[in-house]
Motif scaffolding. Structure first.
Motif, short mmCIF file in Angstrom:
data_model
loop_
_atom_site.label_atom_id
_atom_site.label_comp_id
_atom_site.label_asym_id
_atom_site.label_seq_id
_atom_site.Cartn_x
_atom_site.Cartn_y
_atom_site.Cartn_z
N LEU B 100 16.40 -2.09 4.33
CA LEU B 100 16.87 -2.74 3.10
C LEU B 100 17.60 -1.79 2.16
CD1 LEU B 100 13.88 -5.10 2.24
CD2 LEU B 100 16.19 -5.74 2.98
N ARG B 101 17.41 -0.46 2.42
CA ARG B 101 17.96 0.54 1.51
C ARG B 101 19.43 0.33 1.16
NH1 ARG B 101 16.20 5.40 -0.45
NH2 ARG B 101 18.08 6.66 -0.33
N PRO B 102 20.28 0.07 2.19
CA PRO B 102 21.71 -0.06 1.86
C PRO B 102 21.99 -1.22 0.93
CG PRO B 102 21.37 0.19 4.22
CD PRO B 102 20.04 -0.07 3.62
N MET B 103 21.09 -2.18 0.84
CA MET B 103 21.35 -3.36 0.01
C MET B 103 21.09 -3.09 -1.46
SD MET B 103 19.67 -6.19 2.53
CE MET B 103 20.80 -7.56 2.60
N LYS B 104 20.42 -1.98 -1.74
CA LYS B 104 20.16 -1.54 -3.12
C LYS B 104 19.56 -2.67 -3.96
CE LYS B 104 23.55 2.13 -3.30
NZ LYS B 104 24.01 2.14 -1.89
N LEU B 105 18.45 -3.20 -3.47
CA LEU B 105 17.78 -4.30 -4.17
C LEU B 105 16.74 -3.75 -5.14
CD1 LEU B 105 17.15 -6.47 -0.99
CD2 LEU B 105 18.94 -6.84 -2.70
N LYS B 107 13.14 -3.11 -6.64
CA LYS B 107 11.95 -2.81 -5.86
C LYS B 107 11.07 -4.05 -5.66
CE LYS B 107 8.34 0.49 -5.04
NZ LYS B 107 7.56 -0.51 -4.39
N SER B 108 11.02 -4.87 -6.71
CA SER B 108 10.17 -6.07 -6.60
C SER B 108 10.70 -7.03 -5.54
CB SER B 108 10.10 -6.78 -7.96
OG SER B 108 11.41 -7.11 -8.37
N VAL B 109 12.02 -7.11 -5.45
CA VAL B 109 12.64 -7.98 -4.43
C VAL B 109 12.31 -7.45 -3.05
CG1 VAL B 109 14.80 -8.91 -3.55
CG2 VAL B 109 14.49 -8.58 -6.03
N ASP B 111 9.83 -5.56 -2.16
CA ASP B 111 8.41 -5.75 -1.86
C ASP B 111 8.13 -7.19 -1.45
OD1 ASP B 111 7.97 -3.15 -2.35
OD2 ASP B 111 7.13 -3.42 -4.37
N LYS B 112 8.76 -8.12 -2.16
CA LYS B 112 8.51 -9.53 -1.87
C LYS B 112 9.02 -9.91 -0.49
CE LYS B 112 8.51 -14.12 -3.74
NZ LYS B 112 8.51 -14.66 -2.41
N ARG B 113 10.24 -9.45 -0.22
CA ARG B 113 10.80 -9.78 1.09
C ARG B 113 9.93 -9.23 2.21
NH1 ARG B 113 17.22 -9.21 1.88
NH2 ARG B 113 17.93 -10.33 0.03
N ILE B 114 9.50 -7.98 2.03
CA ILE B 114 8.69 -7.37 3.09
C ILE B 114 7.37 -8.10 3.24
CG2 ILE B 114 7.42 -5.27 3.73
CD1 ILE B 114 9.78 -3.68 2.55
N ALA B 115 6.76 -8.44 2.10
CA ALA B 115 5.47 -9.14 2.15
C ALA B 115 5.62 -10.50 2.84
CB ALA B 115 4.93 -9.30 0.73
N ASP B 116 6.69 -11.21 2.50
CA ASP B 116 6.91 -12.54 3.10
C ASP B 116 7.10 -12.42 4.60
OD1 ASP B 116 6.74 -13.55 0.62
OD2 ASP B 116 8.90 -13.96 0.35
N THR B 117 7.94 -11.47 4.98
CA THR B 117 8.22 -11.29 6.41
C THR B 117 6.95 -10.90 7.15
OG1 THR B 117 10.43 -10.56 5.82
CG2 THR B 117 9.67 -10.08 8.06
N ALA B 118 6.21 -9.99 6.55
CA ALA B 118 4.98 -9.53 7.19
C ALA B 118 4.03 -10.70 7.36
CB ALA B 118 4.33 -8.44 6.33
N ARG B 150 16.37 -8.50 6.16
CA ARG B 150 17.74 -8.39 5.66
C ARG B 150 18.39 -9.77 5.51
NH1 ARG B 150 21.05 -5.52 9.23
NH2 ARG B 150 22.56 -5.61 7.54
N THR B 151 17.67 -10.81 5.93
CA THR B 151 18.18 -12.19 5.90
C THR B 151 19.64 -12.27 6.34
OG1 THR B 151 18.76 -12.02 3.56
CG2 THR B 151 16.59 -12.93 4.08
N PRO B 152 19.87 -11.91 7.59
CA PRO B 152 21.25 -11.87 8.07
C PRO B 152 21.74 -13.27 8.38
CG PRO B 152 19.76 -11.35 9.84
CD PRO B 152 18.90 -11.55 8.64
#
Lengths: 296, 355, 470
Positions: B100-105, B107-109, B111-118, B150-152
C-alpha cells in the motif's frame, strides 16, 4: 559398545591425529608460547638481561602506554573508514554487476583481482601511485589542475591513503559476498513490488537491504577482524608514519617485538588487543543482531 | 466496457516468437482462465498484461486505455504469484503495508483496509507472523490479501495453487471462487489444471504453442471442443480418438463404422478423427447387433465409476461405466458408442467438422 | 707514485694467487655467507667475490638488503645457535648492541697479528675506534661514514645569485660554516616553478635544502644527531649514563631542523636517506648534508644525474653553531664475523675481510671510478685521487678532529624513539622540541634505569681501541 564401534573409534583417532598435531604445532603451541612470553622479560637482542618471570608487569605497561592507546584508536579509526566505505561501495558495485547485462561476468572477474593480490604487492602498487613528486596519482591530479597531495607523507592524508589502498583491495570481497547473496534472493518479490509500484529506494532499503543484512553483518565481521590485523600495506607505505598518524596495533606490536626486541611486551600487547578486539567486535555485532531481531 | 482487451498481441524473444497474435476480450467482473500445458504462452500472456513483459506487437488495453507502454504500477492490476512472492523478512501486516506504500494513504485507511482484508481471508490471528511461520495455504491467502488491499481493477493469478497439496488446493480454489463472487473484480487466472479452470472460470482460454485454440465457457469447451487438442485436453479421462475415413457417407476405421450425425459436414474420402468421451461408451447386451466386441485389458475401480481399458479391433479406448457394471480383465464384452455424442475432426487440421 | 704502488700491489696479489694455485687452496670447500646492505660499502665488492674464491677456494655469497630492517635480521641471526651467515655487515652504532650480546668475534688479536698486511697504521684511527666495544675491535672498516655538506657549486658561483644573496643577507655566498648561514642559503635557493635560478626559468619547484625527516628506521635521527653534535650536544649524561638529549643544544638543533622545513620538498616527512640524497643527485636541491656513503655517488654518472648533467657539486665540512670547529661526526660501515661461526669459517672470513678491505682493493675501486667512502690515509691524501674525487680532502680533514657516533647497547631504542618523536615534532603534532625530546629521552631512560649505574656508565665509556695501542 561393540568391537566394530571401538575399532572405528580407533581408526577415527588415527585419522584425526595428524590434524591434532598440525593444530597444536601451528596454533596452540605458538599461542601458549606467546602466553608464556607475555609474563616474561624477554629481550631477544640483549641476552645479558635476565629473562625472568615478571608477573603482570608487561600487561600493566601495555595498558598504561600512551602509544598503545594511540595505536588502538588509530586502528579503530582506520577500521571505521575502511569498513563503512567498503560496505557502501561493495553493495553498490554488487548491485551494478548483478544486473543482467552483457559482459558483466567479465567485469566481475576483473573486479576480484585486487583481492587476489598479496597485500605487500598492493602496498607497492599504491606506493607507485602515491609516491611523492613522481607518483601517478599526483600526475593525474595535476592534469585536472589539482594537487600535489602529500599522500603518504602528510599526517592529514596518510591514514586516508592507507584506507584507500585497503578499500581498493577489499571492496571486491564485500562485493563478491553481496553479489552472491543478491543472486540468491527470489526475484518474485521484486516483480510484486514492481506491480505494486514501490519506489526503487523503497525496494532497496526495505526489501533488498534487510534480506542482505545477515550476509553483510558476516562480511563486515570478517573485514573487522582483518582490519584489526592490518599490517602489510602500512608497512610498505608508511611504516606507521608520518609522525604516528598510521601507527596501528600490529605495528606497535611489531615495534615492541622486533625493534625494541621486547618479546614479552609484544606478546602481552598481542593478548591485550586480542581480548579488546574480541570483546568489542562481539558486542558490536551482538547489538546489530539484536537490533535485527527486535525489528522482526 | 471491457476490462481487458488483447488485440493481436505478440511476444517475441529475439527471433523466437512465443505468443502468436492473441485476441481476447475480458468483460468487467469476468473470471477468465488461461489454460494450457506448460510452454503454451499462458504465463507470458499474463505477464504482458501485468506489465512484467513488454508487448512485442499488437495492442493491450485495460479499462479502455492502451497500456502497452505503461509501467506495471500504473495499470491498476494486482498479481498473485505462483511462489507467493512474499517479502520473507516482513510480517503479514508489513507485507500488506508495503504493497500500500506507493498509494500514500492515511494510516487509518491503511489499517482499515488491512483489517478488512485480514478478516475476509481469516488472516487476523496471523498478522504478526512472518511467511516462514505460515503454512502454504496461509501464505497463499497472504499473497491474495496483499493483492486485495490495493483494491485493483484486475486481479492476475499466476498458477496460484500449484505449490499446494491436493487437499489444500481444493479448499483454496473454493476460497478464490467465493472471493470473486464477493468482490466481483475482474480476474485473469493462469493454470495448467483443467479442474481449476472448469470450476472457477466464467470463460476459459485454451492455449497451445502460443496460439489460442478456443475461448468459451466451461460448458462450451467441454461439449463443443473446436480442435482435437481442446477435446483431449479438457475432460478426464481424456476423450478417445480414432483415425478414420469417410466412405459412402460413413466414418470407417478398421472394423468400426458409424453414421455421420447431421451436424457435421464431411466429404467423401476425407480423413477424419473421431472422438468419443469414455462416458459415452456404454456396455451393450451381448445380442446387440449394432454393438462392437471389446476385450477388457485393465479395470480401474474409482468408487462410483470404473474405467475399463478396452481393445476394440486395433484401437485402444477407455470407457467409464458405473462401478457396478465393471468387468473382469480378460473378458470380451459388447459395447456401443453414444452416436449423438460423437465428435468429428478433420484429421489434417485437427479442427472440428461441426457446422 | 700511486700508480707504481698499485702496480706493485697488484703484482704481489697476482703472485700470491699463482703460488696458491699450485698448492691446495687454503679454504677449499669453505662456504661463507654475508648478511649485508645494498649500499656502496658492499655493492662495489659483491660482483667480484669470485676473485676471492679463485685465490682461496672459499665461496662467498653476499645477500644484500635495504638498511631498514637489516639490523632486525642481524639480531635474529645473532640469537640463533646455528648461524647461516658467517659474515655480518655492521653499521658502527650497532657495535654496542652486538658487542654486549656477544654476537661478534673479537678481531683485536687478528688485526694486531696481521697489522702489517692490513696496513693498520694507514687506517684513519677514528674508523677503527668506531668499531670497538669496550676497547676491543669487533668489526673492520669497509667504508668510512663521514657527515659533511654537499652543495651545488655551480649555483654558489653564479654571479647573479652571488650578488642577489649578498644584497639580501649582507655576506658573501659560500659554503656555510654556521647553521644560520646554512638556513639562509636553504631559504635563498628555494624557488617556485617559473622563478629564475642562475639565469634559467625553472620548470618545477626547486628546493634550497633536502634533509631526512622520515621516521622510518629512525632516518631523521641520522640527520638530527650529527646536527645536534655540531651544535655541541651529546647523547648521555656522563654522571648517570642516562639520556641527556634535552639540553639547550639539543633543542636548538631540533628547532634548526624544523626551520629548514619550508626550504624542503613538501613531502619532507617521508624523506628517507635515499630520497633526500636523490634530490642532490638529480641536482634538484642547492644544499644537503649527509653521510659520505652516499656522497661518493655524486661523482658517478651511473648513480647521480648531477655528474651526467655536468653540474658541479661542492663539498664542505659540516657547519657548526658558531663557526668554531667542533669534533666531526663520523661513523664506519664495517664487516664483522659471527661469533658462532666455526673456527675454520672464522679464519676464512677474516681472510675475506682482509682481502675486501685491503689497500689494493680500495685503490682499485678508486681507480675504476666507483666511489667508496675511503678510510685509508694513503688513499684519501693521494693528490691524483683527490683531483678525481674532490670530496677526499673533506673526508680526510674531517676525521682529524672527530668523535665517534653513538654506540650504546640500547641504540635501537634511541633511534626509534627519537625517530618517532622528532618526526612528530617536525609534523607539528608535538608543540615544542623540548617536549618531543623529553618524551623520547624518558622512553629510553625507562629502560636504562633498571640497570645499575656502573653498568650504564660502562655502556657509554668509549674505551680507546686496543689495536691503536702499541
Amino acid at each position: 559398545m561393540g568391537y566394530i564401534q571401538r575399532r572405528n573409534r580407533r581408526i577415527f583417532l588415527i585419522f584425526l591425529f595428524p590434524v591434532i598435531v598440525a593444530l597444536f604445532a601451528t596454533t596452540i603451541y605458538p599461542m601458549l608460547y606467546a602466553g608464556w612470553l607475555s609474563f616474561r622479560n624477554y629481550d631477544l637482542a640483549k641476552p645479558f638481561i635476565p629473562r625472568v618471570f615478571v608477573g603482570w608487569a608487561n600487561y600493566a605497561e601495555v595498558l598504561s602506554s600512551g602509544p598503545f592507546l594511540h595505536a588502538l584508536i588509530t586502528t579503530f579509526k582506520l577500521m571505521a573508514i575502511t569498513l563503512s566505505v567498503q560496505l557502501v561501495l561493495g553493495v553498490g558495485i554488487a548491485l551494478l554487476v548483478t544486473q543482467k547485462l552483457r559482459g558483466m561476468g567479465l567485469v566481475r572477474t576483473l573486479l576480484l583481482i585486487p583481492m587476489m593480490i598479496s597485500p605487500v604487492i598492493v602496498g607497492l602498487v599504491w606506493l607507485f601511485l602515491y609516491f611523492p613528486e613522481l607518483g601517478y596519482l599526483n600526475y593525474f591530479l595535476s592534469l585536472i589542475g589539482l594537487g600535489p597531495v602529500s599522500w603518504i607523507t602528510s599526517t592529514d592524508w596518510a591514514l586516508l591513503a592507507i584506507a584507500i589502498a585497503d578499500i581498493w583491495q577489499w571492496t571486491p570481497f564485500v562485493m563478491m559476498g553481496t553479489a552472491a547473496a543478491l543472486q540468491s534472493l527470489s526475484p518474485e518479490p521484486y516483480e510484486a513490488a514492481r506491480i505494486d509500484g514501490n519506489s526503487r529506494w523503497d525496494v532497496f532499503s526495505r526489501v533488498t537491504l534487510p534480506q542482505l543484512k545477515p550476509v553483510l553483518v558476516s562480511l563486515m565481521f570478517l573485514r573487522a577482524i582483518d582490519a584489526f590485523k592490518i599490517y602489510d600495506i602500512i608497512f610498505v607505505l608508511t611504516k606507521g608514519g608520518p609522525a604516528d598518524s598510521t601507527e596501528v596495533i600490529s605495528l606497535y606490536i611489531y615495534r615492541q617485538s622486533f625493534t625494541f626486541w621486547r618479546m614479552g611486551v609484544g606478546a602481552a600487547a598481542s593478548f591485550v588487543s586480542l581480548i579488546i578486539i574480541s570483546v568489542l567486535i562481539t558486542l558490536f555485532f551482538k547489538s546489530l543482531q539484536r537490533g535485527q531481531a527486535s525489528k522482526g | 466496457m471491457s476490462a481487458i482487451t488483447l488485440r493481436n498481441v505478440v511476444k517475441r524473444y529475439g527471433a523466437v516468437q512465443v505468443v502468436h497474435g492473441v485476441d481476447l476480450t475480458i468483460d468487467e467482473g469476468e473470471f477468465v482462465v488461461l489454460l494450457g500445458p506448460s510452454g503454451c504462452g499462458k504465463t507470458t500472456t499474463l505477464r504482458m498484461v501485468a506489465g512484467l513483459e513488454d508487448v512485442s506487437e499488437g495492442e493491450l488495453s485495460i479499462g479502455g486505455r492502451v497500456v502497452n507502454n505503461l509501467a506495471p504500477k500504473d495499470r491498476g492490476v494486482a498479481m498473485v504469484f505462483q511462489n507467493y512472492a512474499l517479502y520473507p523478512h516482513m510480517t503479514v501486516r508489513q507485507n500488506m503495508e508495503f504493497a500500500l506504500r506507493p498509494m500514500k494513504l492515511e494510516k487509518s485507511v491503511v489499517d482499515k483496509r488491512i483489517a478488512d482484508t485480514a478478516e475476509i481471508l481469516g488472516l487476523s490471528p496471523l498478522m504478526e507472523r512472518r511467511p516462514a511461520q505460515l503454512s502454504g495455504g496461509q501464505r497463499q491467502r497472504v499473497a491474495m490479501g496483499r493483492a486485495m488491499v490495493r483494491t485493483p481493477k484486475v486481479f492476475l493469478f499466476d498458477e496460484p495453487l500449484s505449490n499446494l497439496d491436493a487437499k489444500l488446493r481444493t479448499q483454496v480454489r473454493w476460497e478464490i471462487g467465493k472471493l470473486h463472487q464477493r468482490l466481483g473484480t475482474t480476474v485473469l487466472y493462469v493454470t495448467h489444471d483443467q479442474v481449476e479452470a472448469m470450476t472457477l472460470a466464467d470463460k476459459i482460454v485454451i492455449m497451445r504453442d502460443g496460439y489460442v485454440e478456443q475461448v468459451g465457457t466451461p460448458e462450451e469447451v467441454f461439449a463443443h471442443p473446436k480442435t482435437t487438442f481442446v477435446a483431449t485436453f479438457i475432460g478426464s479421462p481424456a476423450m478417445n480418438m480414432i483415425d478414420g475415413r469417410i466412405e459412402s457417407g460413413r466414418m470407417v476405421a478398421e472394423g468400426i463404422s458409424f453414421a455421420i450425425p447431421a451436424r457435421y459436414h464431411v466429404s467423401e474420402g476425407q480423413a477424419v478423427t473421431l472422438g468419443i468421451r469414455p462416458s459415452e461408451i456404454k456396455i451393450a447386451a451381448s445380442d446387440d447387433a449394432g454393438a462392437l466386441d471389446a476385450r477388457v485389458e485393465v479395470t480401474e475401480y474409482l468408487g462410483n465409476e470404473a474405467l475399463l481399458d478396452l481393445r476394440i479391433g486395433r484401437h485402444e479406448m477407455v470407457a467409464e461405466v458405473p462401478a457396478a457394471d465393471r468387468v473382469e480383465p480378460g473378458r470380451t464384452i459388447r459395447v456401443r458408442f453414444n452416436e449423438a455424442a460423437l465428435h468429428l475432426f478433420d484429421a489434417q487440421t485437427g479442427k472440428t467438422l461441426a457446422l | 707514485m700511486s700508480f707504481m704502488r698499485t702496480v706493485a700491489l697488484t703484482a704481489a696479489l697476482a703472485a700470491g694467487a699463482a703460488g696458491a694455485a699450485n698448492a691446495e687452496k687454503q679454504f677449499e670447500g669453505v662456504e661463507l655467507k654475508m648478511l649485508g646492505i645494498g649500499d656502496t660499502s658492499v655493492t662495489r665488492l659483491a660482483p667480484i667475490v669470485g676473485e676471492f674464491e679463485e685465490l682461496t677456494g672459499a665461496k662467498v655469497q653476499i645477500d644484500m638488503f635495504p638498511y631498514p630492517g637489516l639490523i632486525d635480521k642481524i639480531i635474529i641471526e645473532a640469537s640463533s645457535d646455528k648461524p647461516s651467515y658467517q659474515l655480518l655487515w655492521v653499521d658502527s652504532p650497532w657495535v654496542g648492541m652486538l658487542g654486549e650480546a656477544g654476537a661478534l668475534e673479537d678481531l683485536t688479536d687478528l688485526a694486531k697479528r696481521d697489522a702489517e698486511e692490513i696496513g693498520l697504521k694507514d687506517i684513519v684511527p677514528i674508523q677503527l675506534q668506531e668499531n670497538t666495544w669496550q676497547g676491543r675491535l669487533l668489526a673492520f672498516p669497509a667504508s668510512g661514514m663521514i657527515w659533511s655538506t654537499n652543495y651545488r657549486k655551480d649555483l654558489y658561483e653564479n654571479a647573479d645569485e652571488m650578488a642577489n644573496f649578498k644584497a639580501k643577507y649582507g655576506y658573501d655566498l659560500a659554503a656555510p660554516s654556521t647553521w644560520a648561514q646554512y638556513r639562509d642559503q636553504a631559504e635563498f635557493f628555494t624557488r617556485k616553478a617559473g622563478d629564475t635560478l642562475a639565469g634559467e626559468t625553472l620548470e618545477k619547484d626547486f628546493y634550497g635544502n633536502a634533509q631526512a625527516f622520515s621516521r622510518v628506521a629512525g632516518a631523521i635521527t641520522h640527520d638530527y644527531f650529527p646536527i645536534m653534535r655540531a651544535f655541541g650536544g651529546d647523547y648521555w649524561d656522563p654522571g648517570t649514563g642516562l639520556c641527556a638529549m634535552t639540553g639547550e643544544a639539543h633543542v636548538k638543533a631540533a628547532e634548526f631542523m624544523k626551520s629548514l622545513v619550508p626550504s624542503n620538498p613538501p613531502d619532507y616527512l617521508g624523506l628517507m636517506w635515499d630520497l633526500r640524497t636523490g634530490y642532490m643527485e638529480r641536482g634538484e636541491t642547492a644544499l644537503s648534508s649527509y653521510w659520505s656513503v652516499r656522497t661518493v655517488r655524486l661523482t658517478n654518472p651511473a648513480e647521480a644525474m648531477v655528474a651526467e648533467k655536468g653540474l658541479v657539486v661542492g663539498y664542505a665540512p659540516s657547519p657548526t653553531a658558531d663557526g668554531a670547529p667542533q669534533p666531526t661526526y663520523t661513523g664506519a660501515l664495517s664487516f664483522g664475523i659471527n661469533s658462532k661461526a666455526s673456527d675454520k669459517e672464522k679464519e676464512a672470513a677474516w681472510a675475506f675481510i682482509k682481502w675486501g678491505t685491503s689497500e689494493a682493493m680500495m685503490r682499485r675501486f678508486a681507480e675504476e671510478g666507483s666511489g667508496v667512502s675511503q678510510f685509508r690515509k694513503s688513499i684519501l691524501s693521494d693528490p691524483d685521487l683527490q683531483a678525481k674525487y674532490p670530496y677526499y680532502g673533506v673526508l680526510l680533514s674531517a676525521q682529524e678532529n672527530a668523535k665517534r657516533r653513538i654506540f650504546h647497547p640500547f641504540y635501537q631504542d634511541v633511534e626509534e624513539n627519537f625517530g618517532i618523536e622528532l618526526n612528530k615534532y617536525m609534523a607539528g603534532e608535538t608543540e615544542t622540541a623540548l617536549e618531543a625530546l623529553t618524551t623520547a629521552c624518558n622512553a629510553v631512560n625507562s629502560r636504562l634505569k633498571i640497570f645499575p649505574e656502573e653498568m650504564r656508565l660502562r655502556w657509554i665509556d668509549d674505551v680507546p681501541a686496543d689495536v691503536l695501542k702499541d
